[in-house]
Scaffold this active site. Sequence first.
Site, PDB file in Angstrom:
ATOM      1  N   HIS A 200       0.229 -11.963   1.369  1.00  0.00           N
ATOM      2  CA  HIS A 200      -0.513 -11.292   0.804  1.00  0.00           C
ATOM      3  C   HIS A 200      -0.519 -11.627  -0.859  1.00  0.00           C
ATOM      4  CE1 HIS A 200      -1.389  -6.736  -0.081  1.00  0.00           C
ATOM      5  NE2 HIS A 200      -2.260  -7.179  -0.339  1.00  0.00           N
TER       6      HIS A 200
ATOM      7  N   TYR B  74       0.771  -1.244   0.113  1.00  0.00           N
ATOM      8  CA  TYR B  74      -0.012   0.017  -0.043  1.00  0.00           C
ATOM      9  C   TYR B  74       0.963   1.310  -0.068  1.00  0.00           C
ATOM     10  CZ  TYR B  74      -3.542  -3.533   1.623  1.00  0.00           C
ATOM     11  OH  TYR B  74      -4.423  -4.618   1.570  1.00  0.00           O
TER      12      TYR B  74
END
Length: 327
Positions: free
Chosen positions: A142, A57
């Site tokens: 992830h 992010y």
Amino acid sequence: MRARPLPRRPSVRLTALGFGAAQAGNLYRATTDEEFAAAVDTAWAGGLRYFDTAPHYGLGLSERRIGAALRTRPRDEYVVSTKVGRLLVPSPQDAQRRDPEGFDVPADHRRVWDFSRDGVLRSLESSLARTGLDRVDVVYLHDPDDHWEQAAAEAVPALVELRDQGVVGAIGAGMNQSHLLTRFVEETDVDVVMCAGRYTLLEQGALADLLPAAERRGVGVVVAGVYNSGLLSQDRPPADATYNYQQAPPELIDRAHRIADVCQAHGVTLPQAALAFVRSHPAVVSTVVGLRNRAQVTQTLTRADADVPAALWPALRAAGLLAPVAA
């Protein structure tokens, strides 16, 4: 706000609503430090104590902002999760470009997939440095969609070791699909999984595999993408609504409108029902919503507090808009 312990790791308690910090990494557009700090302050005042971030992010920006916002708060009062699998490698030659993966930040690092033991350890060490926190409570793999073999054989054992040493509190995987998450639940020693977009008011594919498997194995499920990346985020979806981060097809926009019709007849909005629906399954321990600023946090808290009548769910099932076994 109510918090639920992870069944297999009861010392890790997640509030029913979690703060998703992708926007802290300038997802789609820039967010100021002041905007994000105000969002965390408002969330904290509203009882949120679970904050989710990732190196992906904003090429580390989200982790830095989360750390700065939480560092002065009592450490035992909140839970932070981050993710491993993408190492951030310096790329100074690209610093004049913008990140090509949707975050409004300089492309001064590049992401490198790595689910090896060394990659996991390096990623977590870097996350701790960026956040400035003494520990991370939950670590997810992830998006290991294309890396099952290495993730299952190397990354999970590395995380198990860290968990058993007390370095992290719980481990799991986060993905935008339910099938491979089900394999992690059934075949590895994970405590929690984050499922984005596959168990929502619009679609309930995870009911066929992930959710029953998680119940059997005592694995907690965190639901993300509750609005299907935008399609369910407004009372009435606009013609340019997004689904799975792309333009939503007309048939899904029409379905969302038909769901909204039934919601309206029962005195609730589409987003209110979307939040309430996912919380109803016993395997779901928390719902993470992406939040950018004070207004979004306030709106989300209000939606989560709405009184959604139980009669809504059978009405949606009768209209063919909800899976027969849902809610």
